[in-house]
Design a protein around this motif. Sequence first.
Motif, PDB file in Angstrom:
ATOM      1  N   VAL A  99       0.836  -1.205   0.000  1.00 44.58           N
ATOM      2  CA  VAL A  99       0.000   0.000   0.000  1.00 44.58           C
ATOM      3  C   VAL A  99       0.868   1.251   0.000  1.00 44.58           C
ATOM      4  O   VAL A  99       0.639   2.195  -0.758  1.00 44.58           O
ATOM      5  CB  VAL A  99      -0.948   0.005   1.220  1.00 44.58           C
ATOM      6  N   ALA A 100       1.899   1.255   0.834  1.00 45.69           N
ATOM      7  CA  ALA A 100       2.741   2.453   0.966  1.00 45.69           C
ATOM      8  C   ALA A 100       3.507   2.742  -0.309  1.00 45.69           C
ATOM      9  O   ALA A 100       3.541   3.883  -0.786  1.00 45.69           O
ATOM     10  CB  ALA A 100       3.705   2.283   2.143  1.00 45.69           C
ATOM     11  N   ALA A 102       2.852   1.846  -3.347  1.00 45.05           N
ATOM     12  CA  ALA A 102       1.934   2.237  -4.419  1.00 45.05           C
ATOM     13  C   ALA A 102       1.458   3.674  -4.236  1.00 45.05           C
ATOM     14  O   ALA A 102       1.539   4.488  -5.160  1.00 45.05           O
ATOM     15  CB  ALA A 102       0.737   1.290  -4.459  1.00 45.05           C
ATOM     16  N   SER A 103       0.960   3.997  -3.054  1.00 40.10           N
ATOM     17  CA  SER A 103       0.322   5.303  -2.850  1.00 40.10           C
ATOM     18  C   SER A 103       1.319   6.451  -2.731  1.00 40.10           C
ATOM     19  O   SER A 103       1.052   7.566  -3.181  1.00 40.10           O
ATOM     20  CB  SER A 103      -0.564   5.261  -1.599  1.00 40.10           C
ATOM     21  N   MET A 104       2.501   6.190  -2.161  1.00 38.11           N
ATOM     22  CA  MET A 104       3.437   7.266  -1.864  1.00 38.11           C
ATOM     23  C   MET A 104       4.533   7.434  -2.905  1.00 38.11           C
ATOM     24  O   MET A 104       5.181   8.480  -2.952  1.00 38.11           O
ATOM     25  CB  MET A 104       4.070   7.041  -0.485  1.00 38.11           C
ATOM     26  N   TRP A 105       4.723   6.413  -3.737  1.00 37.58           N
ATOM     27  CA  TRP A 105       5.802   6.538  -4.729  1.00 37.58           C
ATOM     28  C   TRP A 105       5.352   6.188  -6.143  1.00 37.58           C
ATOM     29  O   TRP A 105       5.485   6.996  -7.058  1.00 37.58           O
ATOM     30  CB  TRP A 105       6.992   5.649  -4.336  1.00 37.58           C
ATOM     31  N   LEU A 106       4.800   5.015  -6.332  1.00 37.22           N
ATOM     32  CA  LEU A 106       4.531   4.541  -7.687  1.00 37.22           C
ATOM     33  C   LEU A 106       3.395   5.287  -8.377  1.00 37.22           C
ATOM     34  O   LEU A 106       3.560   5.776  -9.501  1.00 37.22           O
ATOM     35  CB  LEU A 106       4.234   3.038  -7.654  1.00 37.22           C
ATOM     36  N   TYR A 214       2.624   3.527  13.761  1.00 35.53           N
ATOM     37  CA  TYR A 214       1.492   3.270  12.867  1.00 35.53           C
ATOM     38  C   TYR A 214       1.848   2.121  11.933  1.00 35.53           C
ATOM     39  O   TYR A 214       3.021   1.818  11.715  1.00 35.53           O
ATOM     40  CB  TYR A 214       1.153   4.525  12.043  1.00 35.53           C
ATOM     41  N   ASP A 215       0.809   1.495  11.377  1.00 36.40           N
ATOM     42  CA  ASP A 215       1.086   0.351  10.504  1.00 36.40           C
ATOM     43  C   ASP A 215       1.207   0.744   9.032  1.00 36.40           C
ATOM     44  O   ASP A 215       1.342  -0.125   8.165  1.00 36.40           O
ATOM     45  CB  ASP A 215       0.014  -0.745  10.666  1.00 36.40           C
ATOM     46  N   GLN A 216       1.172   2.047   8.745  1.00 34.72           N
ATOM     47  CA  GLN A 216       1.391   2.528   7.384  1.00 34.72           C
ATOM     48  C   GLN A 216       2.343   3.720   7.422  1.00 34.72           C
ATOM     49  O   GLN A 216       2.179   4.628   8.255  1.00 34.72           O
ATOM     50  CB  GLN A 216       0.072   2.952   6.717  1.00 34.72           C
ATOM     51  N   GLU A 217       3.306   3.729   6.497  1.00 33.35           N
ATOM     52  CA  GLU A 217       4.293   4.813   6.483  1.00 33.35           C
ATOM     53  C   GLU A 217       3.680   6.178   6.211  1.00 33.35           C
ATOM     54  O   GLU A 217       4.168   7.197   6.700  1.00 33.35           O
ATOM     55  CB  GLU A 217       5.382   4.520   5.438  1.00 33.35           C
ATOM     56  N   ASN A 218       2.599   6.207   5.418  1.00 33.13           N
ATOM     57  CA  ASN A 218       1.995   7.512   5.138  1.00 33.13           C
ATOM     58  C   ASN A 218       1.412   8.136   6.402  1.00 33.13           C
ATOM     59  O   ASN A 218       1.402   9.362   6.552  1.00 33.13           O
ATOM     60  CB  ASN A 218       0.936   7.411   4.033  1.00 33.13           C
ATOM     61  N   HIS A 219       0.944   7.308   7.355  1.00 32.36           N
ATOM     62  CA  HIS A 219       0.450   7.848   8.623  1.00 32.36           C
ATOM     63  C   HIS A 219       1.603   8.392   9.465  1.00 32.36           C
ATOM     64  O   HIS A 219       1.458   9.407  10.154  1.00 32.36           O
ATOM     65  CB  HIS A 219      -0.299   6.759   9.400  1.00 32.36           C
ATOM     66  N   VAL A 220       2.742   7.715   9.404  1.00 32.44           N
ATOM     67  CA  VAL A 220       3.941   8.191  10.116  1.00 32.44           C
ATOM     68  C   VAL A 220       4.338   9.568   9.589  1.00 32.44           C
ATOM     69  O   VAL A 220       4.616  10.496  10.353  1.00 32.44           O
ATOM     70  CB  VAL A 220       5.090   7.179   9.937  1.00 32.44           C
TER      71      VAL A 220
END
Length: 289
Positions: A99-100, A102-106, A214-220
Motif C-alpha cells: 500500500v505504501a 503504491a500510494s506514496m511513490w509509484l 502506525y502500521d502505514q508509512e503515510n500515517h507516520v
Amino acid sequence: MAKIPNLNMLYTFSKAAHLKSFKDAATELHITPTAVSHQMRKLEDVLGQALFIRLTREIKLTEKGQQLADVSQRLFAELSRTVDGICSEDKQINLTTTVAFASMWLVPKLAEFHELNADIKVSIITSDDIVDMKSSQNIDLAIRYAKDIDNSENTTVLVTESMGLYASKEYISGLSGNTIPVITTSWKNKALPNIDFSGCMVENRYLAQRTESYDQENHVIQAAISGRGVAFVSDILVDDYVQNEWLVRLPGTHSVEGLKYYLVTGKSLSPSMQCNIEFFVKWLKQQLP
C-alpha cells in the motif's frame, strides 16, 4: 442445419454491403473488384439466393441480402471487439505491491510512464500480504518488500532502501532540548524486522525516544507533518514530501540501511508481455535512487 458459408466470403460480403460498392470493398480489402464480384457470385450460389441488385453504377441489397448484412456486420463487429480485448490484455501489466509503495511513490509517478508509452497500462493491486502469484493467474509482476527473499530466476533486487529521520521545519525550529519523540512503523507483515533508528544520530546530538507507531508509512509521515514528532521513514517514500519542503532531514543525522524492494515476475509470460515488463522495469530503475 444449413452449412455456413466461408467466413472470408462473408467478411467480403459485409464490406460490400456496408459500402454499397464492389470497387470500394476491393480497395479496403486490398483485392481486385473482379475478386469481390467473383466471391459474391459464389456466395449467392452457395445460399441459393440473390443478395445484390446489380445496377449500372451501383449495387443494392435484396431483402435477403439486407438480412444477411445486418447479422454479418453485427457478428464481425463483435468478433473485432473480442480480438481487440484479447490483444489488449498483453498491453496491461497487472502489478501487486505494498500500500505504501503504491500510494506514496509509484502511483504519483505513473503519469510520466504513461506519457512515455501510452499503449502499456499498469493496473495496481495493493496488499501488505504476499500475493501467491502461482494461484493468482492475473498477476504479472510483484514489487515486494523484505530483508531477504528466496533466490529464483524470477526474482531480482530492485533497490535497497535507506531510512532517515524527518520533521517539519517548524517542528525543528521549535525544539528546545535534545530529547525528540520518534514516530515509527509497526509492520503489518510480522516477518519484517524492525530497523533501529539510533544509528541515524552520529553526533549524539539528540536523545531519541519512540513515542508513536502506525502500521502505514503515510500515517507516520502525516504525523510528522502535523508536528507530533520526528518520522523514521524510508528515504524513497518521503522524497516527494522533502521535494515539496513539507519535511526536512533532522539536522545532525544521516540515513541507515533499510530493507529491500524485490521484483518478482510471473512464470508464464507471452513474449509481448515480457517485453512490456522489461520496458516498465527499466523505467522503474531509472526513477529510483
